[in-house]
Structures are given as C-alpha cells and as structure tokens.
Design a protein around this motif. Structure first.
Motif, PDB file in Angstrom:
ATOM      1  N   LYS A 188       0.937  -1.317  -0.184  1.00  0.00           N
ATOM      2  CA  LYS A 188      -0.020   0.003  -0.009  1.00  0.00           C
ATOM      3  C   LYS A 188       0.833   1.172   0.076  1.00  0.00           C
ATOM      4  O   LYS A 188       0.555   2.269  -0.563  1.00  0.00           O
ATOM      5  N   LEU A 189       2.072   1.015   0.782  1.00  0.00           N
ATOM      6  CA  LEU A 189       2.761   2.501   0.676  1.00  0.00           C
ATOM      7  C   LEU A 189       3.444   2.739  -0.812  1.00  0.00           C
ATOM      8  O   LEU A 189       3.340   3.735  -1.284  1.00  0.00           O
ATOM      9  N   GLY A 190       3.819   1.708  -1.197  1.00  0.00           N
ATOM     10  CA  GLY A 190       4.305   1.812  -2.882  1.00  0.00           C
ATOM     11  C   GLY A 190       3.294   2.401  -3.729  1.00  0.00           C
ATOM     12  O   GLY A 190       3.578   3.272  -4.239  1.00  0.00           O
ATOM     13  N   ALA A 191       2.076   1.585  -3.475  1.00  0.00           N
ATOM     14  CA  ALA A 191       1.064   1.901  -4.446  1.00  0.00           C
ATOM     15  C   ALA A 191       0.477   3.304  -4.232  1.00  0.00           C
ATOM     16  O   ALA A 191       0.426   4.315  -5.034  1.00  0.00           O
ATOM     17  N   ASP A 192       0.471   3.876  -2.985  1.00  0.00           N
ATOM     18  CA  ASP A 192       0.055   5.038  -2.511  1.00  0.00           C
ATOM     19  C   ASP A 192       0.898   6.398  -2.861  1.00  0.00           C
ATOM     20  O   ASP A 192       0.749   7.551  -3.297  1.00  0.00           O
ATOM     21  N   ALA A 193       2.190   5.815  -2.746  1.00  0.00           N
ATOM     22  CA  ALA A 193       3.189   6.960  -3.048  1.00  0.00           C
ATOM     23  C   ALA A 193       3.262   7.197  -4.525  1.00  0.00           C
ATOM     24  O   ALA A 193       3.386   8.342  -5.048  1.00  0.00           O
ATOM     25  N   ALA A 194       3.084   6.037  -5.395  1.00  0.00           N
ATOM     26  CA  ALA A 194       3.056   6.350  -6.660  1.00  0.00           C
ATOM     27  C   ALA A 194       1.726   7.133  -7.358  1.00  0.00           C
ATOM     28  O   ALA A 194       1.811   7.892  -8.115  1.00  0.00           O
ATOM     29  N   LYS A 195       0.663   6.930  -6.628  1.00  0.00           N
ATOM     30  CA  LYS A 195      -0.642   7.643  -6.985  1.00  0.00           C
ATOM     31  C   LYS A 195      -0.399   9.134  -6.499  1.00  0.00           C
ATOM     32  O   LYS A 195      -1.056  10.086  -7.150  1.00  0.00           O
ATOM     33  N   LYS A 196       0.447   9.454  -5.608  1.00  0.00           N
ATOM     34  CA  LYS A 196       0.956  10.854  -5.124  1.00  0.00           C
ATOM     35  C   LYS A 196       2.071  11.323  -6.027  1.00  0.00           C
ATOM     36  O   LYS A 196       2.674  12.256  -5.586  1.00  0.00           O
ATOM     37  N   GLY A 251       4.064  -2.260  -5.095  1.00  0.00           N
ATOM     38  CA  GLY A 251       3.111  -1.686  -5.207  1.00  0.00           C
ATOM     39  C   GLY A 251       3.139  -0.414  -5.838  1.00  0.00           C
ATOM     40  O   GLY A 251       2.184  -0.159  -6.599  1.00  0.00           O
ATOM     41  N   ALA A 252       4.260   0.250  -5.959  1.00  0.00           N
ATOM     42  CA  ALA A 252       4.476   1.297  -6.854  1.00  0.00           C
ATOM     43  C   ALA A 252       4.391   0.996  -8.330  1.00  0.00           C
ATOM     44  O   ALA A 252       3.977   1.600  -8.787  1.00  0.00           O
ATOM     45  N   LEU A 253       5.035  -0.179  -8.525  1.00  0.00           N
ATOM     46  CA  LEU A 253       5.002  -0.515 -10.281  1.00  0.00           C
ATOM     47  C   LEU A 253       3.457  -0.665 -10.543  1.00  0.00           C
ATOM     48  O   LEU A 253       3.312  -0.579 -11.646  1.00  0.00           O
ATOM     49  N   SER A 254       2.688  -1.359  -9.419  1.00  0.00           N
ATOM     50  CA  SER A 254       1.281  -1.849  -9.745  1.00  0.00           C
ATOM     51  C   SER A 254       0.581  -0.363 -10.346  1.00  0.00           C
ATOM     52  O   SER A 254      -0.422  -0.390 -10.912  1.00  0.00           O
ATOM     53  N   GLU A 255       1.180   1.034  -9.878  1.00  0.00           N
ATOM     54  CA  GLU A 255       0.437   2.239 -10.281  1.00  0.00           C
ATOM     55  C   GLU A 255       1.465   2.997 -11.125  1.00  0.00           C
ATOM     56  O   GLU A 255       1.065   4.092 -11.395  1.00  0.00           O
ATOM     57  N   ASP A 256       2.206   2.038 -11.928  1.00  0.00           N
ATOM     58  CA  ASP A 256       3.410   2.703 -12.941  1.00  0.00           C
ATOM     59  C   ASP A 256       4.028   3.954 -12.258  1.00  0.00           C
ATOM     60  O   ASP A 256       4.289   4.771 -12.785  1.00  0.00           O
ATOM     61  N   GLY A 257       4.315   3.601 -11.067  1.00  0.00           N
ATOM     62  CA  GLY A 257       5.290   4.471 -10.242  1.00  0.00           C
ATOM     63  C   GLY A 257       6.644   4.344 -10.504  1.00  0.00           C
ATOM     64  O   GLY A 257       7.048   3.411 -11.133  1.00  0.00           O
ATOM     65  N   ARG A 258       7.217   5.435 -10.132  1.00  0.00           N
ATOM     66  CA  ARG A 258       8.866   5.475 -10.380  1.00  0.00           C
ATOM     67  C   ARG A 258       9.521   4.829  -9.252  1.00  0.00           C
ATOM     68  O   ARG A 258       9.062   5.147  -7.947  1.00  0.00           O
ATOM     69  N   ARG A 316      13.626  -0.781 -13.201  1.00  0.00           N
ATOM     70  CA  ARG A 316      14.423  -0.535 -14.393  1.00  0.00           C
ATOM     71  C   ARG A 316      15.725   0.182 -13.953  1.00  0.00           C
ATOM     72  O   ARG A 316      16.512   0.389 -14.218  1.00  0.00           O
ATOM     73  N   ASP A 317      15.270   1.202 -12.931  1.00  0.00           N
ATOM     74  CA  ASP A 317      16.410   2.000 -12.355  1.00  0.00           C
ATOM     75  C   ASP A 317      16.941   1.487 -11.169  1.00  0.00           C
ATOM     76  O   ASP A 317      16.568   1.624 -10.065  1.00  0.00           O
ATOM     77  N   MET A 318      17.905   0.388 -11.489  1.00  0.00           N
ATOM     78  CA  MET A 318      18.680  -0.331 -10.443  1.00  0.00           C
ATOM     79  C   MET A 318      20.137  -0.039 -10.443  1.00  0.00           C
ATOM     80  O   MET A 318      20.742  -0.040 -11.555  1.00  0.00           O
ATOM     81  N   ARG A 319      20.376   0.580  -9.301  1.00  0.00           N
ATOM     82  CA  ARG A 319      21.706   0.970  -9.133  1.00  0.00           C
ATOM     83  C   ARG A 319      22.527   0.124  -8.230  1.00  0.00           C
ATOM     84  O   ARG A 319      22.068  -0.411  -7.168  1.00  0.00           O
ATOM     85  N   ILE A 320      23.756  -0.547  -9.212  1.00  0.00           N
ATOM     86  CA  ILE A 320      24.441  -1.493  -8.365  1.00  0.00           C
ATOM     87  C   ILE A 320      25.648  -0.664  -7.902  1.00  0.00           C
ATOM     88  O   ILE A 320      26.321  -0.184  -8.399  1.00  0.00           O
ATOM     89  N   VAL A 321      25.877  -1.052  -6.403  1.00  0.00           N
ATOM     90  CA  VAL A 321      27.137  -0.604  -5.816  1.00  0.00           C
ATOM     91  C   VAL A 321      27.926  -1.665  -5.243  1.00  0.00           C
ATOM     92  O   VAL A 321      27.502  -2.865  -5.092  1.00  0.00           O
ATOM     93  N   GLN A 322      28.961  -1.266  -4.593  1.00  0.00           N
ATOM     94  CA  GLN A 322      29.753  -2.387  -4.227  1.00  0.00           C
ATOM     95  C   GLN A 322      30.032  -2.716  -2.678  1.00  0.00           C
ATOM     96  O   GLN A 322      30.261  -3.863  -2.468  1.00  0.00           O
TER      97      GLN A 322
END
Length: 193
Positions: free
Chosen positions: A26-34, A54-61, A81-87
């Motif tokens: 819900k947090l992810g989905a609500d954040a995307a909606k906002k 949740g964010a992806l379900s609402e086409d969120g970033r 898609r925006d996956m940052r790989i660190v060491q």
C-alpha cells in the motif's frame, strides 16, 4: 518541505504478520498515486519487494540501490528499471540517503533499524536536513518509541530531535508531517558541554 522522492527502509522478509506486507504494498502504491518516486534497497523479497510491487502496480517510479553481492544471490527486483548496483552496504546506505528527500522506515530487522539509526544520527549532526517517518504498522515500533523516550529521559538524546521524526500508522499522516517540517537545529560541541 517539498518531497518528491521517499527513501524506504524495510525488511527483506515479510514477517509473521500479514499486515506488514499489505502495508508495504500500500505504501508503494499510494506513493505512486501521489507521484512520489520510491527509493529502496532494490530487493525482490519481503517488504522491500512489496513496496516496489505496490509502486510498480500504479506505474510509479522506483529506484533500487543494491550491492553487487546481493545481485549475485539473485535478490534484485527484476521489474525495477532504475537499479543502481553499488559495491558495498555502506555505499548503498549513502546513496539511499542521498536520493530521497525524506525517509520512511517500515518493519524490518537489524539492517532496517541500523539504517534508521544512522540517518537519525546524521540528521542530528547536520549531515542532512530530511524528515524521517516511521510507519508503525500494528504497533511494531512501540518498543522503539519507548527506547527513544527513555534516551531523552536519561539525558542521552535531546528532546528537540523528536521533531525530525513522524511516527504514525498511515502514510498520509507521515506525508502531512513532511509538508510542514522545519529542519532541527544542528547539534554542536557546545551542546555537549
């Protein structure tokens, strides 16, 4: 404060209470909606995966930040898609803090608590001026609240630093607190005398 990106700290497991995973989704989905970008630890499992889903379900970033050794264990979320790989885990924490305009902690274990305490400390030292939300799902963080108040009572933490924290059981109240947040005066060595 104008918040466009929220960094979320949470568990790589779902925990025993099904409401934790529901709240993360819900947090992810609500954040995307906002129209908020979710920045998180990049995992596909547990509450981390639920927040991203949740964010992806609402086409969120969604921005994930994950160390290479965890990618090698196949825990990186394939849909982000925006996956940052660190060491290292240290680099991960630095980037997670730097990317978000505000931070929200959800239920999790030692790693989640360690991330929270580090950014809480950094805020006290003036290394950032970001508000920190604690999503207290089903009272999960009640004991943590007691520890924080005890540290104030015993003189180890100044009460003014409570103004950095927004502890609620829903995202809307946390975000409302973020909107009116005024950064807390930075601790100096004079304060410690």
């Amino acid at each position: 404060m104008n918040v466009k990106k929220i960094t979320v700290f949470c568990g790589a497991k779902t925990g025993k209470n099904e409401n934790y995973e529901k709240a993360a989704y819900k947090l992810g989905a609500d954040a995307a909606k906002k129209n908020l970008t979710v920045v998180y630890g990049g995992g596909a499992t547990g509450l981390m995966g639920a927040v991203a889903n949740g964010a992806l379900s609402e086409d969120g970033r969604v921005t994930g930040v994950i160390p290479q050794f965890l990618v090698d264990r196949e825990v990186a979320h394939p849909g982000v898609r925006d996956m940052r790989i660190v060491q290292s885990m240290h680099q991960r924490k630095l980037e997670l803090e730097a990317e978000g305009d505000a931070i929200i902690m959800m239920p999790g274990g030692a790693g989640t608590l360690e991330e929270f305490f580090e950014v809480f400390t950094w805020g006290q030292l003036g290394l950032h001026e970001k508000p920190i939300g604690i999503l207290n799902v089903d009272g999960y963080f009640d004991a943590l609240k007691n520890v924080i108040y005890k540290s104030i009572e015993e003189g180890f933490l100044e009460e003014r630093y409570l103004d950095m924290l927004f502890i609620h059981d829903n995202l809307n109240d946390i975000l409302a607190g973020f909107e009116t947040y005024i950064p807390v005066k930075v601790r100096t060595y004079e304060d410690l005398k």
